[in-house]
Design a protein around this motif. Structure first.
Motif, PDB file in Angstrom:
ATOM      1  N   GLY A  79       0.807  -1.216   0.000  1.00  0.00           N
ATOM      2  CA  GLY A  79       0.000   0.000   0.000  1.00  0.00           C
ATOM      3  C   GLY A  79       0.838   1.263   0.000  1.00  0.00           C
ATOM      4  O   GLY A  79       0.342   2.344   0.326  1.00  0.00           O
ATOM      5  N   HIS A  80       2.116   1.149  -0.390  1.00  0.00           N
ATOM      6  CA  HIS A  80       2.959   2.349  -0.437  1.00  0.00           C
ATOM      7  C   HIS A  80       2.546   3.217  -1.616  1.00  0.00           C
ATOM      8  O   HIS A  80       2.134   2.700  -2.656  1.00  0.00           O
ATOM      9  CB  HIS A  80       4.435   1.963  -0.579  1.00  0.00           C
ATOM     10  N   THR A  81       2.692   4.517  -1.463  1.00  0.00           N
ATOM     11  CA  THR A  81       2.378   5.390  -2.585  1.00  0.00           C
ATOM     12  C   THR A  81       3.399   5.129  -3.695  1.00  0.00           C
ATOM     13  O   THR A  81       4.550   4.758  -3.410  1.00  0.00           O
ATOM     14  CB  THR A  81       2.446   6.873  -2.183  1.00  0.00           C
ATOM     15  N   ILE A  82       2.981   5.345  -4.916  1.00  0.00           N
ATOM     16  CA  ILE A  82       3.865   5.025  -6.043  1.00  0.00           C
ATOM     17  C   ILE A  82       5.154   5.865  -5.977  1.00  0.00           C
ATOM     18  O   ILE A  82       6.242   5.375  -6.286  1.00  0.00           O
ATOM     19  CB  ILE A  82       3.133   5.154  -7.407  1.00  0.00           C
ATOM     20  N   GLY A  83       5.027   7.110  -5.517  1.00  0.00           N
ATOM     21  CA  GLY A  83       6.224   7.958  -5.400  1.00  0.00           C
ATOM     22  C   GLY A  83       7.210   7.367  -4.407  1.00  0.00           C
ATOM     23  O   GLY A  83       8.416   7.263  -4.676  1.00  0.00           O
ATOM     24  N   ASN A  84       6.713   6.967  -3.253  1.00  0.00           N
ATOM     25  CA  ASN A  84       7.586   6.361  -2.246  1.00  0.00           C
ATOM     26  C   ASN A  84       8.177   5.049  -2.749  1.00  0.00           C
ATOM     27  O   ASN A  84       9.361   4.762  -2.538  1.00  0.00           O
ATOM     28  CB  ASN A  84       6.808   6.071  -0.952  1.00  0.00           C
ATOM     29  N   ALA A  85       7.326   4.240  -3.397  1.00  0.00           N
ATOM     30  CA  ALA A  85       7.784   2.915  -3.828  1.00  0.00           C
ATOM     31  C   ALA A  85       8.905   3.048  -4.860  1.00  0.00           C
ATOM     32  O   ALA A  85       9.857   2.263  -4.857  1.00  0.00           O
ATOM     33  CB  ALA A  85       6.611   2.115  -4.386  1.00  0.00           C
ATOM     34  N   ARG A  86       8.805   4.066  -5.727  1.00  0.00           N
ATOM     35  CA  ARG A  86       9.903   4.278  -6.697  1.00  0.00           C
ATOM     36  C   ARG A  86      11.179   4.665  -5.953  1.00  0.00           C
ATOM     37  O   ARG A  86      12.274   4.208  -6.285  1.00  0.00           O
ATOM     38  CB  ARG A  86       9.532   5.377  -7.697  1.00  0.00           C
ATOM     39  N   TRP A  87      11.040   5.510  -4.950  1.00  0.00           N
ATOM     40  CA  TRP A  87      12.224   5.889  -4.155  1.00  0.00           C
ATOM     41  C   TRP A  87      12.835   4.640  -3.513  1.00  0.00           C
ATOM     42  O   TRP A  87      14.055   4.464  -3.487  1.00  0.00           O
ATOM     43  CB  TRP A  87      11.852   6.907  -3.069  1.00  0.00           C
ATOM     44  N   GLU A  88      11.976   3.757  -3.003  1.00  0.00           N
ATOM     45  CA  GLU A  88      12.461   2.559  -2.290  1.00  0.00           C
ATOM     46  C   GLU A  88      13.227   1.628  -3.233  1.00  0.00           C
ATOM     47  O   GLU A  88      14.305   1.122  -2.892  1.00  0.00           O
ATOM     48  CB  GLU A  88      11.285   1.834  -1.636  1.00  0.00           C
ATOM     49  N   ALA A  89      12.674   1.402  -4.440  1.00  0.00           N
ATOM     50  CA  ALA A  89      13.380   0.551  -5.398  1.00  0.00           C
ATOM     51  C   ALA A  89      14.692   1.220  -5.814  1.00  0.00           C
ATOM     52  O   ALA A  89      15.735   0.559  -5.950  1.00  0.00           O
ATOM     53  CB  ALA A  89      12.497   0.293  -6.619  1.00  0.00           C
ATOM     54  N   GLY A  90      14.663   2.538  -5.980  1.00  0.00           N
ATOM     55  CA  GLY A  90      15.883   3.281  -6.313  1.00  0.00           C
ATOM     56  C   GLY A  90      16.914   3.181  -5.192  1.00  0.00           C
ATOM     57  O   GLY A  90      18.121   3.099  -5.434  1.00  0.00           O
ATOM     58  N   ASN A  91      16.424   3.149  -3.962  1.00  0.00           N
ATOM     59  CA  ASN A  91      17.343   3.012  -2.828  1.00  0.00           C
ATOM     60  C   ASN A  91      18.058   1.656  -2.871  1.00  0.00           C
ATOM     61  O   ASN A  91      19.262   1.575  -2.609  1.00  0.00           O
ATOM     62  CB  ASN A  91      16.561   3.189  -1.518  1.00  0.00           C
ATOM     63  N   VAL A  92      17.336   0.593  -3.252  1.00  0.00           N
ATOM     64  CA  VAL A  92      17.969  -0.734  -3.363  1.00  0.00           C
ATOM     65  C   VAL A  92      19.083  -0.674  -4.422  1.00  0.00           C
ATOM     66  O   VAL A  92      20.199  -1.143  -4.196  1.00  0.00           O
ATOM     67  CB  VAL A  92      16.938  -1.817  -3.745  1.00  0.00           C
ATOM     68  N   ARG A  93      18.773  -0.066  -5.551  1.00  0.00           N
ATOM     69  CA  ARG A  93      19.781   0.076  -6.614  1.00  0.00           C
ATOM     70  C   ARG A  93      21.003   0.837  -6.093  1.00  0.00           C
ATOM     71  O   ARG A  93      22.151   0.416  -6.273  1.00  0.00           O
ATOM     72  CB  ARG A  93      19.157   0.842  -7.798  1.00  0.00           C
ATOM     73  N   ASP A  94      20.747   1.941  -5.387  1.00  0.00           N
ATOM     74  CA  ASP A  94      21.857   2.777  -4.911  1.00  0.00           C
ATOM     75  C   ASP A  94      22.682   2.066  -3.841  1.00  0.00           C
ATOM     76  O   ASP A  94      23.908   2.188  -3.801  1.00  0.00           O
ATOM     77  CB  ASP A  94      21.315   4.095  -4.347  1.00  0.00           C
ATOM     78  N   VAL A  95      22.002   1.332  -2.967  1.00  0.00           N
ATOM     79  CA  VAL A  95      22.717   0.615  -1.899  1.00  0.00           C
ATOM     80  C   VAL A  95      23.599  -0.475  -2.519  1.00  0.00           C
ATOM     81  O   VAL A  95      24.764  -0.657  -2.135  1.00  0.00           O
ATOM     82  CB  VAL A  95      21.702   0.041  -0.877  1.00  0.00           C
ATOM     83  N   LEU A  96      23.049  -1.176  -3.527  1.00  0.00           N
ATOM     84  CA  LEU A  96      23.854  -2.199  -4.209  1.00  0.00           C
ATOM     85  C   LEU A  96      25.049  -1.574  -4.925  1.00  0.00           C
ATOM     86  O   LEU A  96      26.164  -2.094  -4.870  1.00  0.00           O
ATOM     87  CB  LEU A  96      22.986  -2.947  -5.228  1.00  0.00           C
ATOM     88  N   THR A  97      24.819  -0.446  -5.584  1.00  0.00           N
ATOM     89  CA  THR A  97      25.916   0.218  -6.305  1.00  0.00           C
ATOM     90  C   THR A  97      26.991   0.672  -5.316  1.00  0.00           C
ATOM     91  O   THR A  97      28.192   0.470  -5.537  1.00  0.00           O
ATOM     92  CB  THR A  97      25.381   1.439  -7.087  1.00  0.00           C
ATOM     93  N   TYR A  98      26.536   1.248  -4.207  1.00  0.00           N
ATOM     94  CA  TYR A  98      27.477   1.740  -3.186  1.00  0.00           C
ATOM     95  C   TYR A  98      28.354   0.591  -2.674  1.00  0.00           C
ATOM     96  O   TYR A  98      29.582   0.696  -2.636  1.00  0.00           O
ATOM     97  CB  TYR A  98      26.673   2.376  -2.046  1.00  0.00           C
TER      98      TYR A  98
END
Ligand code: TAP
Length: 451
Positions: free
Chosen positions: A75-94
């Motif tokens: 039930g996350h808002t789409i804006g938040n959910a995009r941020w969350e998936a982007g955070n996974v990408r960034d954490v993996l890259t880091y």
């Protein structure tokens, strides 16, 4: 084989049926992860880095799909959910930079050469709550994998879908299936087995303080390594000299984001008495502007609570409190609850002393700096908080005096993947993200060579 239905909290409808992992499968998965450990730690650092970068790229390519899955499942808002998936990408890259930078030290000693090595631990068990299924999973698995450990991960039973998709993406990126396994199952079965199984060398647990205490006691038996990220009851401290308009305009999002189901939610707003009434007036306007509704809509700012049971729990805090004002919320179906502001309220009321974990905020007055610090620290938790003032000296004094792991001044930001995140007191111990997390997935080995 048992399975169960995953429910969309915005509609109360089934999203998918998921296989429920039991104890034997958990043991088998831990066995596979243990067997894969020697091979994974031996992968050349540059190759391990490349695999993690590919995994990050796969998450990036799948970002919209992952985000939509989280909208449907949590039930996350789409804006938040995009941020969350982007955070996974960034954490993996880091952390993909880490395998080639796991430096040891050469320490001057007499009669020989002394070297230290950062050794991986073995199998790491990551236990994830339902409130931020994607980011919290990655804060565990990304640094653990980078340091050369293998990972078994248990998502919350309510929200397994994005974790299962992340496991597929890892495999498609070339990370062996045994190196990163996702096991949707019950906490009391799969999670508990991570604690008791002797081949799991470390547990990373994010969740309630109550369960965290049981896990800490269980880990003691084998002196198992442990990171605990537990609850919070965070203060948003607003001094009279602050930019009051900005403090009031941002305060709703600091507590109602993710419908308040956020361990960093600023659920206690402490306002200097001389601007208390003015703040409440500005805050009321801001709260009534929060857009609550269909989480898949681009303009929505707050979605539903995770379940009917959790909504009942949230309601129990409000039953005997004075509601100053409320925002709106849909009627249902789905597990909706409106943004709710409690004032005036006794500082000893349960809605102030406990973690509500819902869209409920208490607003309390304070007299001076010492009073603000006393109120902010009047909790067994110590995760995060905000300080609003134009006085730089005061900002630093109060930041130093508040017992919490993550503070922000004139901002509500708590999570940045470059910097350490974690709690004081009963909010847990150990740090996720940044360089600190990486260190927590290795043991320092000291080797002396006689010359
Ligand atoms: P919990 O009930 O503690 O559950 C968290 C996770 O632990 C779930 O995956 C759960 O599995 C599992 N679990 C439950 N009992 C277990 C046991 N006996 N042994 C091993 N694992 C077990 O918390 P929740 O309701 O999901 O999440 C809300 C709480 O988490 C709040 O208090 C919140 O503050 C805290 N939280 C803290 C943070 C940080 S970073 N400090 C972040 C997010 C959330 P099942 O759900 O499948 O039973």
């Amino acid at each position: 084989m048992t399975s169960y239905d995953v429910i969309n909290p915005a509609t109360a409808e089934r999203v998918e049926t998921v296989h429920l992992v039991g104890i034997d499968e958990t043991d088998a998965a831990i066995g596979r992860a243990h067997a894969a450990f020697a091979g994974w730690r031996a992968v050349a650092p540059g190759d391990r880095a490349r695999l993690l970068r590919r995994f990050a790229d796969a998450v990036d390519a799948d970002l919209e799909n992952l985000a939509r899955l989280e909208v449907a499942n949590a039930g996350h808002t789409i804006g938040n959910a995009r941020w969350e998936a982007g955070n996974v990408r960034d954490v993996l890259t880091y952390y993909s930079a880490a395998p080639e930078r796991l430096f040891g030290r050469q320490i001057p000693v007499p009669d020989g050469v002394n070297l230290t090595f950062a050794e991986p631990l073995g199998v790491v068990g990551v236990i994830v709550p339902w409130n931020f299924p994607m980011p919290i999973a990655s804060w565990g698995f990304a640094p653990a994998l980078a340091a050369g450990n293998t990972v078994v991960l248990k998502p919350a039973e309510l929200t397994p879908l994005t974790a299962l998709r992340l496991a597929e993406l890892a495999r498609e990126s070339g990370i062996p299936a045994e190196v990163f396994q996702v096991l949707p199952g019950k906490g009391s079965v799969v999670g508990q087995r991570f604690v008791t199984h002797p081949l799991v060398r470390k547990v990373v647990f994010t969740g309630s303080t109550e369960v965290g205490k049981q896990i800490m006691a269980g880990c003691a038996d084998q002196v198992k390594r442990l990171t605990l990220e537990l609850g919070g009851n965070n203060a948003n401290i607003i001094f009279a000299d602050a930019d009051l308009e900005k403090a009031a305009a941002t305060a709703p999002y600091a507590v109602f984001d993710n419908a308040g189901q956020d361990c960093c939610a600023r659920s206690r707003i402490l306002v200097q008495r001389k601007v208390y009434d003015k703040f409440l007036g500005l805050f009321e306007k801001a709260v009534q502007g929060v857009v609550v509704g269909d989480p898949g809509s681009e303009s929505t700012e707050m979605g539903p609570l995770i379940s009917a049971a959790h909504r009942d729990h949230v309601v129990s805090y409000v039953d005997d409190a004075d509601v100053a004002f409320r925002g709106g919320a849909p009627e249902g179906p789905g597990f909706w609850y409106p943004p709710t502001v409690l004032a005036p309220i006794d500082p000893d009321h349960r809605a102030v002393t406990d973690e509500v974990f819902g869209p409920v905020v208490a607003v309390l007055p304070f007299d001076d700096e010492a009073d603000a610090v006393r109120l902010a620290n009047d909790t067994e938790y110590g995760l995060s908080g905000s300080i609003w003032t134009r006085d730089v000296g005061r900002a630093l004094r109060v930041s130093r005096a508040v017992d919490a792991g993550n503070l922000s001044v004139n901002s509500h930001s708590s999570v940045r993947y470059w910097t350490p995140f974690g709690g004081f007191k009963q909010s847990g111990f150990g740090r996720e993200l940044g360089p600190d997390a990486l260190a927590s997935f290795t043991e320092t080995k000291n080797v002396f060579l006689s010359t």
